[in-house]
Design an enzyme around this catalytic site. Sequence first.
Site, PDB file in Angstrom:
ATOM      1  N   LYS A  80      18.247  34.050  22.439  1.00 60.72           N
ATOM      2  CA  LYS A  80      18.994  35.052  21.993  1.00 60.72           C
ATOM      3  C   LYS A  80      19.346  35.811  23.238  1.00 60.72           C
ATOM      4  O   LYS A  80      18.486  36.107  24.076  1.00 60.72           O
ATOM      5  CB  LYS A  80      18.255  35.875  20.872  1.00 60.72           C
ATOM      6  CG  LYS A  80      19.039  36.857  20.205  1.00 60.72           C
ATOM      7  CD  LYS A  80      18.070  37.727  19.298  1.00 60.72           C
ATOM      8  CE  LYS A  80      18.793  38.978  18.538  1.00 60.72           C
ATOM      9  NZ  LYS A  80      17.805  39.415  17.549  1.00 60.72           N
ATOM     10  N   SER A 158      20.006  39.496  13.127  1.00 61.77           N
ATOM     11  CA  SER A 158      20.808  39.739  14.289  1.00 61.77           C
ATOM     12  C   SER A 158      20.723  38.423  14.832  1.00 61.77           C
ATOM     13  O   SER A 158      21.552  38.390  15.991  1.00 61.77           O
ATOM     14  CB  SER A 158      20.434  40.827  15.061  1.00 61.77           C
ATOM     15  OG  SER A 158      19.132  40.724  15.854  1.00 61.77           O
ATOM     16  N   SER A 182      15.537  39.756  11.558  1.00 61.26           N
ATOM     17  CA  SER A 182      16.605  39.052  12.234  1.00 61.26           C
ATOM     18  C   SER A 182      16.270  37.545  12.683  1.00 61.26           C
ATOM     19  O   SER A 182      17.286  37.057  13.119  1.00 61.26           O
ATOM     20  CB  SER A 182      16.753  39.802  13.408  1.00 61.26           C
ATOM     21  OG  SER A 182      17.440  41.164  13.112  1.00 61.26           O
TER      22      SER A 182
END
Length: 456
Positions: A80, A158, A182
Amino acid sequence: MDGVNGNMSVAGLSVLLQSGTLDPVELAKTSLEKIAGYPDQSIFTATLEERALAEAKVSAQRIRSGRSLGLLDGIPVAWKDLFDTKGSVTTAGSAVLADHAPAAADAAVVKALAGAGMVSVGRTNMSEFAFSGLGINPHYGTAHNAASRDVPRIPGGSSSGSGVAVAAGLVPAAIGTDTGGSIRIPAAFNGIVGYKATRGRYAMQGIFPLAKSLDSLGPLCRTVQDAVWIDAAMRGRSAPDLGRTDLGGLKLVIPETVVFDDAEPAVVAAFEAAVSRLEKAGARISRRVFPVFAEIFALMTRYGALVTAEAYAVHKERLEGPQAERMDQRVVARARLGEKTGMTDYIAILEARQRLIASFADDLQPGELLAHPTLPHVAPPIAPLLADDELFFKINGKTLRNTLIGNFLDGCGISIPCGTGDAGMPVGFLLSGQRNEDETLLSAALSAETVIRGDA
């Protein structure tokens, strides 16, 4: 690569790599080629081709000479875009950080997985500054849910790109962060496994924060076994050291507070079918009211959300300056709400949090784990959310609702696919434990996974 299925697990690829049937360099090239050729180019913010091929070459040399670093040697992984990877800019999904200097060093967990032989192939897209559960990003594009077969649907955030990258078969594993859901949200929406560890289980150096009181990490992957292997490596272990729980001794508590409110009937049906399978397999199931859950949301109504207060502190200078104009205005609006939480309110939230964590611990018996739908709905279409800010905020709140409870109570959780809901979209089954009960949780998940999925 011929013979290598894009949906293979880490464990499946490991067998091929360690036996010499599959070459790490060819696997890395295949992963990079799949990323480059995939129709949706919003999944990655950057690929790390030079690094990936160099790491894969060294891995191949180790394996050929009998010096493999272990189960994960040669396995591709994506990160990420909050994790520092040496020589790359950490954008946190934001245009305002795109011109910052490249990272001088890897984040601690990036080093840990490199030390286990994993091959870093790219950086994945995300909600800007990790501040949304939907995964929509106006700067780098919004990755489309890999499971959708009708209209483009949200990936979940996210850690949006991380979830889609694994679900689409571009990489066998990706690492995300989880402040309010997330990791577990994109895992559930895309039909893969997502493990959020207890906060502090892994080193946090070199990771762009959202709310340090809540931020936690974990892998998105295809199986619980994969998550167990990666968890061990992220902690610097050469191999996992936990076994499976006897399903006859598994004690699951289904909360009757908050988590089923306004849930889609098909989601509830898929979850209850998995519960029935577990019960037939010997698990002991009980249902219980948890007033603590309702108190969390009452606390947020009174003082504001802890995540919002801490996010505002992180971004105060940006929000008050010209950079705010270059940010996603929905992120700006949410973050600015944190300004309303004064110091006395913030302290009150922290004190109440400790009280609720203690109360929650009293509500559970030793060895009990929570079980409920990861999310109350399947992934909705993207287009209406882009067109309507009010709908965006409503769905974002609903999406985060079930998972943020675990973050606030400082626990651990793992989402496992359990069936499908409306439009044939995946439904997630969330197993959760209290703070530092990760071994108990992972052992139970290892044993229960095939039953939860309906494979047994």
